[in-house]
Design a protein around this motif. Sequence first.
Motif, PDB file in Angstrom:
ATOM      1  N   ASP A  47       0.640  -1.100   0.050  1.00 56.71           N
ATOM      2  CA  ASP A  47       0.108  -0.148   0.076  1.00 56.71           C
ATOM      3  C   ASP A  47       0.759   1.278  -0.073  1.00 56.71           C
ATOM      4  O   ASP A  47       0.217   2.267  -0.591  1.00 56.71           O
ATOM      5  N   ALA A  48       1.995   1.242   0.814  1.00 60.21           N
ATOM      6  CA  ALA A  48       2.941   2.178   0.632  1.00 60.21           C
ATOM      7  C   ALA A  48       3.325   2.405  -0.732  1.00 60.21           C
ATOM      8  O   ALA A  48       3.561   3.833  -1.230  1.00 60.21           O
ATOM      9  N   CYS A  49       3.764   1.541  -1.506  1.00 61.34           N
ATOM     10  CA  CYS A  49       4.064   1.684  -2.812  1.00 61.34           C
ATOM     11  C   CYS A  49       3.011   2.363  -3.729  1.00 61.34           C
ATOM     12  O   CYS A  49       3.148   3.312  -4.565  1.00 61.34           O
ATOM     13  N   ARG A  50       1.675   1.917  -3.462  1.00 56.77           N
ATOM     14  CA  ARG A  50       0.874   2.682  -4.327  1.00 56.77           C
ATOM     15  C   ARG A  50       0.599   4.315  -3.735  1.00 56.77           C
ATOM     16  O   ARG A  50       0.405   4.973  -4.648  1.00 56.77           O
ATOM     17  N   ILE A  51       0.597   4.466  -2.366  1.00 59.70           N
ATOM     18  CA  ILE A  51       0.344   5.715  -2.076  1.00 59.70           C
ATOM     19  C   ILE A  51       1.698   6.730  -2.385  1.00 59.70           C
ATOM     20  O   ILE A  51       1.138   8.017  -3.088  1.00 59.70           O
ATOM     21  N   LYS A  56       9.122  -1.123  -4.352  1.00 58.71           N
ATOM     22  CA  LYS A  56       9.401  -1.640  -2.982  1.00 58.71           C
ATOM     23  C   LYS A  56      11.109  -1.370  -2.829  1.00 58.71           C
ATOM     24  O   LYS A  56      11.264  -0.719  -1.881  1.00 58.71           O
ATOM     25  N   PRO A  57      12.158  -1.577  -3.778  1.00 60.84           N
ATOM     26  CA  PRO A  57      13.574  -1.476  -3.351  1.00 60.84           C
ATOM     27  C   PRO A  57      13.569   0.093  -3.004  1.00 60.84           C
ATOM     28  O   PRO A  57      14.437   0.431  -2.067  1.00 60.84           O
ATOM     29  N   THR A  58      12.996   1.171  -3.717  1.00 55.01           N
ATOM     30  CA  THR A  58      13.364   2.453  -3.399  1.00 55.01           C
ATOM     31  C   THR A  58      12.802   2.758  -2.111  1.00 55.01           C
ATOM     32  O   THR A  58      13.289   3.303  -1.304  1.00 55.01           O
ATOM     33  N   LEU A  84       2.840   9.015   5.423  1.00 56.69           N
ATOM     34  CA  LEU A  84       3.392   8.923   4.033  1.00 56.69           C
ATOM     35  C   LEU A  84       2.924  10.338   3.184  1.00 56.69           C
ATOM     36  O   LEU A  84       3.669  10.784   2.526  1.00 56.69           O
ATOM     37  N   LEU A  85       1.574  10.537   3.393  1.00 58.12           N
ATOM     38  CA  LEU A  85       1.345  11.910   2.623  1.00 58.12           C
ATOM     39  C   LEU A  85       1.743  13.053   3.108  1.00 58.12           C
ATOM     40  O   LEU A  85       2.283  14.175   2.417  1.00 58.12           O
ATOM     41  N   THR A  86       2.217  13.174   4.487  1.00 54.41           N
ATOM     42  CA  THR A  86       2.892  14.188   4.917  1.00 54.41           C
ATOM     43  C   THR A  86       4.434  14.342   4.496  1.00 54.41           C
ATOM     44  O   THR A  86       4.960  15.357   4.178  1.00 54.41           O
TER      45      THR A  86
END
Length: 121
Positions: A47-51, A56-58, A84-86
């Motif tokens: 989900d973090a990748c999507r947001i 993933k490696p990054t 993540l948005l912040t």
Amino acid sequence: MQKETVTFDKLPEAVGYLTEQVIELKKMVAELQPPASDKHVLVEIEDACRIIRKAKPTIYTLVRKGQLPAYKKGKKLYFYEDELLTWIENGRRKTSEQTYEEMLANMQDGVRHKPKSSVKL
């Protein structure tokens, strides 16, 4: 009720009228405010990748460098969506107007004047 003078006898009516007006104002203000969002949600790396739209490696690299806020429990990484948005918002580039103002302020701070000499001829 608005243009009448309020006497002691009419005080309860005036207070009632004002109370109604305050309630109406509160309703209007509540309608203007954006709804509270539940963005403080725990998400996994997919989900973090999507947001943040990174691979993933990054994301693993950013977490390892301490640039991306993350929580580790065992072998899994967890993130909060609002953090993540912040993080994305804090990385916003400045406009040319903002950088010009900063450059001007730095130039003005760096100006040094010659000391006045105390010797008179």
